[in-house]
Design an enzyme around this catalytic site. Structure first.
Site, PDB file in Angstrom:
ATOM      1  N   THR A  56      50.750  57.498   6.276  1.00 59.98           N
ATOM      2  CA  THR A  56      50.414  56.779   5.041  1.00 59.98           C
ATOM      3  C   THR A  56      49.119  55.982   5.215  1.00 59.98           C
ATOM      4  O   THR A  56      48.354  55.824   4.260  1.00 59.98           O
ATOM      5  CB  THR A  56      51.558  55.842   4.614  1.00 59.98           C
ATOM      6  OG1 THR A  56      51.898  54.979   5.705  1.00 59.98           O
ATOM      7  CG2 THR A  56      52.783  56.628   4.195  1.00 59.98           C
ATOM      8  N   GLY A 116      52.100  52.943  -4.566  1.00 59.26           N
ATOM      9  CA  GLY A 116      51.581  54.256  -4.190  1.00 59.26           C
ATOM     10  C   GLY A 116      51.157  54.317  -2.737  1.00 59.26           C
ATOM     11  O   GLY A 116      50.765  55.368  -2.235  1.00 59.26           O
ATOM     12  N   GLY A 154      44.830  48.678   3.634  1.00 60.76           N
ATOM     13  CA  GLY A 154      44.847  49.332   2.324  1.00 60.76           C
ATOM     14  C   GLY A 154      43.503  49.341   1.632  1.00 60.76           C
ATOM     15  O   GLY A 154      43.173  50.273   0.904  1.00 60.76           O
ATOM     16  N   GLU A 155      42.725  48.303   1.840  1.00 62.55           N
ATOM     17  CA  GLU A 155      41.443  48.199   1.143  1.00 62.55           C
ATOM     18  C   GLU A 155      40.251  48.430   2.061  1.00 62.55           C
ATOM     19  O   GLU A 155      39.107  48.314   1.638  1.00 62.55           O
ATOM     20  CB  GLU A 155      41.351  46.824   0.466  1.00 62.55           C
ATOM     21  CG  GLU A 155      42.359  46.696  -0.657  1.00 62.55           C
ATOM     22  CD  GLU A 155      42.604  45.264  -1.098  1.00 62.55           C
ATOM     23  OE1 GLU A 155      41.906  44.806  -1.995  1.00 62.55           O
ATOM     24  OE2 GLU A 155      43.500  44.612  -0.530  1.00 62.55           O
TER      25      GLU A 155
END
Lengths: 758, 338
Positions: free
Chosen positions: A654, A472, A724-725
């Site tokens: 993104t 995702g 991402g985190e």
């Protein structure tokens, strides 16, 4: 995959190459995969947390029309082998193997599987299956009799060291300013929208599994180990994943059971576990209790930092996150002591959940930093500035790059922090108390060995094959961008294939490593193709140019002086057909066996804070406005802002989505999310997303993401730091700090709810 | 889910022929249940909490029971009117704001578009132990089996109207508005039509928490009559919840005030999220009657409303939250410009 001919080099913001497929339903997720004549599986899970199965009455269940078989420990014992705990070099997220004996080791353990012609038949038979338990009193966790406390060091057999330096307790005792407090974070569950599903199909002794996975190579190899198969006989397909967040990183025990069921029935078997079963057949974020002591001199410079944490885990598995590895390294401090302990209870094994170590431990540290700022009479940003450091304090290693204070400065300006009245309870709008809070966010820059095959065909198209995963985050898109950049092609000419264990292995989609790890190896493959084309350009328009200076750009091989040869011509010179390169990369600083472990499907990330020469992480600063109703104490977050620096941003679109998602999840983590456990029975009670609350759109009206430019020269050739985190790490503390500012009440236990501030 | 027969009832008589009992929760003995919006029934069927043999779709009756009509005597609401339809009705919003607000603050837009008023007032509790059949002890689901919520996870559970057998909270919002406005519920049954004060529809759990309403076998809620009154326009629903939308009330208050200057002629108060049934707070109303409605007066009324509250651990905060919610609702209603 891609349509059109979008340009999309690294650093640009093309839309997702798979976006259209996803929103039109053309993207097929694991349980969408058509298999011939599937039987349906329905899980039966335990209604107790500890004990044994005394009796099973299958008569009523077997009488349901369409039932094909009912698998229990009586029929499945010995069918599934041990794949080993992932953190001990194995594959499994939990070593509790259901259906292998009559023991029940946690709430919701799989105790039977009903197989039927249809889903509803399987479900009805599951309802009619009668299981009698010999129940024993379970230990739910903190405060439960029978829970077993061990140090993480002891549990690891000595391989884990609690980081520390100097004499923190003595320094704390002598510090001019001191804060000491206890913090608590709850059990939380990932609840990805895609349920936990498995479809297993055997053909001529070969097993194919369709399952949403963050590590298809790990799952393949682990399954082979459990079932006694040659890994070459197992294939895992996972082209799209409907959210994972760590829950699909290690193998869960359901997969092998469904594979055995399919082998026994000699037909494909499909499982779609229910939402509540997802709470117990996969992992979750462990509950923690923490103690933090900070000592500072009168200028607010840290002289002592103590951080102790205890994490709940299952009886057999020493799962830990040990966020002290991070919290001990952020700020300059000469005296640090940390200690992590595990509390073994009758629970399923926890596991990775977005920012596993940082989220709970940074909540405690960054809350304590805010308490220290208040005690020292310093602005919380100024306190962090005074303790900023370009070297981590445990070993004195340099950060490869660190833009924490630029993030604070940029974020503060955008947020309007200068307008903040520092006195708690000083800001108000109508009936609402207003509070502003901030916190540091950090996420270590992990890297993994990776492989990829890149094929350039004479028609000017490229195919990239690597067993990475689209969870995702936009991985198809950023991998395509790397190839487009490396080969000088428009994005629309690049086809990316991922999510299939028959492809060249790529690391687990965890630890925010994939963009850096996979783009690096794809760029290496592209470089090899470029080198072959350049070496062949001995005649024609590029004759006489130094091959090392030739670049692939805009569909041509180009020299610095402007001479160029169209790609088709350059290819004809270099090869009669396609050029295919298989690249393997071990990031600098990772051990040589990283690649071997990758092929074995083991988890072997490195980098981050584990380096010997340097440490690397992405940083950010998060700012929130909290409103608390002066009478009824509802807590709302009308706006949140994060400023982040993460080296080179491959795709700002993104990346922004990832960070927004992190900030939003951070709001949920701070204010909404908690899995309620009945302490008497060690059972989850709100195991559904009606009662396990997450933010809705009305809870996140304004979410702003800023990028602070940062040049990273060391971490990897592209200068990428995974983000991402990064987004949800600082949010919990930023919100708790804002709640203190709004109300004057310091809340040290998450989630912060109405009753916390009433 | 087990197989069940699904049929559409073309008229009231057909529906009543097949429905033996639609309001009780004794799941295993329920042969047939009515389907209107289905937003509660389908959930509970998937959870095996309700296992009817027949599901009877009554949406064809909407022509007769689906209207919203403002009449001089009051507001007539059909049981098959959708929540969204009533929440968005301009007349309801102007003349009975507490009704519109209670509906608009409930559930999600999608659910409000589907859910009927009649089904909404019969919505079952959200007690996790009731909704998960793997928990053996639930007197509401399985009479005589005990109550797991007593001593269990009970943060959302009731503090008013509880018994030693059940502390499950009545989860709805709209019912509080009806209770506060002295609405009447119209019931159609095999023995004919009858009317009840809406406040008499729900039963306290007592020792039979499985019997939630006084509806008799075969009876169907046809609609609601909300009498016009001087208090209806100055009415307000305050809902306090853990998130901004799509959450059940941690505490709520429906208030309607008839004021004479700053003095209360008559106050109507109902409480949600804190009680086992839609809860009329008559002690609070009495404390306000004839008094000046200021902060102190509102607090006295709120104290009276929760004097009998009993807490169970996780919900120890509820009386305080309930009091504050009521104070807020009263003061906000007093400030309304009508």
């Amino acid at each position: 995959m891609p349509d059109g001919s979008m340009s999309g080099r690294i650093g640009q913001s093309p839309v997702r190459v798979d976006g259209r497929a996803k929103v039109t339903g053309a993207a097929h997720y694991a349980s969408d995969m058509a298999v011939p004549n599937p039987a349906w599986a329905w899980l039966v899970t335990s209604a107790i947390a500890r004990g044994r199965i005394a009796a099973i009455d299958e008569a009523a269940a077997r009488a349901v029309p369409g039932v094909l078989d009912i698998l229990t420990h009586r029929s499945m014992r010995g069918e599934v082998g041990d794949a080993g705990f992932f953190a001990g070099g194995g594959y499994a997220g939990s070593t509790i193997r259901p259906l292998q004996d009559d023991r029940v080791r946690h709430d919701g353990e799989i105790v039977a599987i009903v197989l039927a012609e249809g889903l509803e038949q399987a479900r009805e038979a599951a309802y009619r299956l009668r299981i009698d338990y010999a129940e024993e009193t379970p230990a739910a966790g903190f405060g439960s009799e029978g829970a077993e406390l061990v140090s993480a060091r002891e549990a690891s057999g000595g391989s884990f060291e609690d980081p520390g330096v100097g004499d923190a307790d003595a320094a704390f005792a002598g510090a001019a300013i001191r804060v000491a407090a206890d913090y608590a974070t709850p059990t939380q569950h990932h609840n990805p929208i895609e349920l936990f599903t498995t479809t297993a199909q055997w053909e001529d002794g070969r097993l194919t599994v369709f399952e949403g996975s963050q590590y298809v190579h790990g799952l393949k190899n682990g399954l082979a180990a459990q079932l006694g198969l040659d890994p070459a006989m197992v294939r895992v397909e996972s082209p799209y994943i409907g959210g994972a967040f760590g829950s699909r990183g290690s193998l869960t025990q359901r997969t092998a059971l469904i594979a055995v069921a399919a082998r026994r029935l000699n037909r494909p078997v499909k499982l779609v576990a229910t939402r509540d079963q997802g709470f117990t057949i996969a992992s979750y974020r462990a509950e923690t209790r923490q103690h933090v002591k900070l000592g500072a001199d009168t200028d607010g410079r840290l002289v002592a930092l103590v951080h102790e944490g205890t994490e709940v885990t299952s009886r057999p598995d020493p799962y830990k996150v040990a966020g002290t590895q991070t919290t001990s390294r952020i700020y300059a401090c000469p005296n640090i002591r940390t200690r992590v302990s595990l509390l073994h209870a009758d629970r399923n094994t926890p596991g990775f959940m977005r920012s596993p170590p940082e989220l709970p431990y940074m909540f405690a540290l960054e809350s304590a930093m805010d308490e220290l700022a208040h005690a020292a009479g310093l602005d919380p940003i100024e306190l962090r500035r005074r303790n900023d450091t370009m070297r981590e304090p445990i070993k004195g290693l340099p950060w490869t790059s660190r833009s924490l204070m630029p993030c604070f400065d940029r974020g503060a300006a955008a947020f309007g922090w200068a307008e903040r009245n520092p006195a708690p309870r000083s800001m108000r709008e109508g009936d609402w108390l207003v509070g502003w809070g901030c916190a540091t966010t950090i996420y270590p820059t992990h890297l993994g060995a990776a492989t990829a095959r890149v094929t350039l065909t004479p028609d000017g198209r490229a195919r990239v094959q690597t067993a990475a995963h689209e969870i995702g985050t936009g991985t198809y898109t950023v991998v395509a961008q790397a190839a487009a950049e490396g080969l000088g092609l428009p994005l629309g000419k690049v086809l990316v294939e991922m999510g299939d264990s028959d492809l060249p292995p790529a690391p687990v989609s965890g630890g925010s490593n994939v963009t850096a790890s996979v783009c690096t190896v794809v760029m290496q493959a592209c470089e090899q193709i470029r080198a072959r084309l350049a070496a062949a350009a001995t005649e024609g328009p590029l004759q006489g140019r130094d091959p090392a200076t030739l670049r692939l750009l805009d569909g041509a091989l180009r020299a610095p002086d402007g001479a160029a040869e169209p790609l088709a011509a350059a290819m004809a010179r270099a090869a009669n057909g396609a050029i295919e390169v298989y690249a393997e990369n071990i990031p600098e600083g990772l051990p040589p066996d990283s690649l071997k472990k990758l092929y074995q499907g083991k988890q072997a990330l490195g980098g981050g804070l584990e380096g010997k020469q340097h440490v690397m992480a992405a940083f950010g600063a998060e700012f929130v406005e909290v409103r608390v109703h002066s009478r009824t104490a509802e807590l709302r977050v009308p706006r949140i802002l994060g400023a982040f620096a993460a080296g080179r941003i491959v795709n700002p679109r993104t990346a922004r989505s990832q960070l927004m998602g992190g900030l939003i999840w951070g709001i949920g983590s701070a204010l909404h999310e908690a899995t309620e456990i009945d302490r008497r029975t060690a059972r989850y009670v709100n195991d559904n997303i009606a009662e396990y609350l997450i933010p809705v759109n009305a809870d996140v009206p304004q979410v702003e993401v800023l990028f602070v430019e940062e040049e990273e020269r060391t971490a990897n050739p592209l200068g990428i730091k995974g983000l991402g985190e990064l987004g949800n790490v600082g949010t919990n503390a930023a919100i708790a700090n804002a709640v203190f500012h709004a109300t004057g009440k310091r809340v040290r236990e998450l989630p912060i709810r109405i009753e916390s501030v009433l | 889910m087990r197989p069940f027969a699904f049929e559409r009832a073309p008229d009231l008589a057909a529906a009543q022929r097949v429905v033996a009992l639609s309001a009780s929760s004794r799941a295993e003995t329920v042969p047939a249940m009515l389907l209107a919006g289905g937003t509660t029934l389908l959930d509970l069927m998937k959870l095996d909490v309700l296992r009817p043999e027949r599901v009877v779709d009554i949406n064809a009756l909407a022509g007769r029971f689906g209207g919203v009509a403002a009449e001089p005597a009051g507001l007539r609401l059909g049981a098959l009117a959708r929540m969204a339809q009533v929440a968005d009705d301009a007349g309801v919003r102007r003349d009975y704001p507490v009704i519109a607000e209670s509906l608009a603050l409930a559930a999600s837009a999608q659910l409000r578009n589907m859910a009927s008023l009649g089904g909404n007032v019969l919505q079952r509790t959200r007690c996790s132990y009731f909704r998960d059949v793997s928990h053996a002890a639930c007197n509401k689901r399985n009479p005589g089996s005990g109550c797991a919520a007593l001593g269990g996870c009970n943060r959302q559970h009731a503090v008013l109207g509880t018994s030693d057998h059940c502390i499950a909270t009545y989860p709805g919002d709209f019912a509080q508005a009806l209770v506060a406005l002295d609405a009447v519920v119209e019931i159609e049954g095999p023995q004919g039509a009858r009317r009840l004060p809406f406040a008499g529809l729900h039963r306290l759990p007592g020792d039979r928490p499985d019997e939630e309403t006084v509806l008799r076998p075969g009876e169907i809620i046809a609609g609601f009559l909300v009498p016009a009154g001087p208090w209806a326009r100055r009415s307000r629903y305050v809902k306090v919840r853990d998130r901004e939308s799509y959450a059940f009330a941690a505490a709520s208050a429906a208030v309607a005030l008839d004021l004479d200057g700053d003095r209360v002629r008559e106050a109507r108060i109902a409480l949600g999220g804190v009680a086992t049934i839609p809860w009329r707070a008559r002690e609070a109303e009495a404390a306000l009657a004839g008094q000046v409605l200021d902060e102190a007066g509102a607090e006295r009324a709120a104290a009276a409303a929760f004097r009998e509250a009993r807490t169970h651990g996780d919900n120890d905060h509820k009386p305080e939250l309930g009091r504050r919610t009521l104070v807020r609702a009263l003061l906000e209603a007093a400030r309304m410009e009508i």
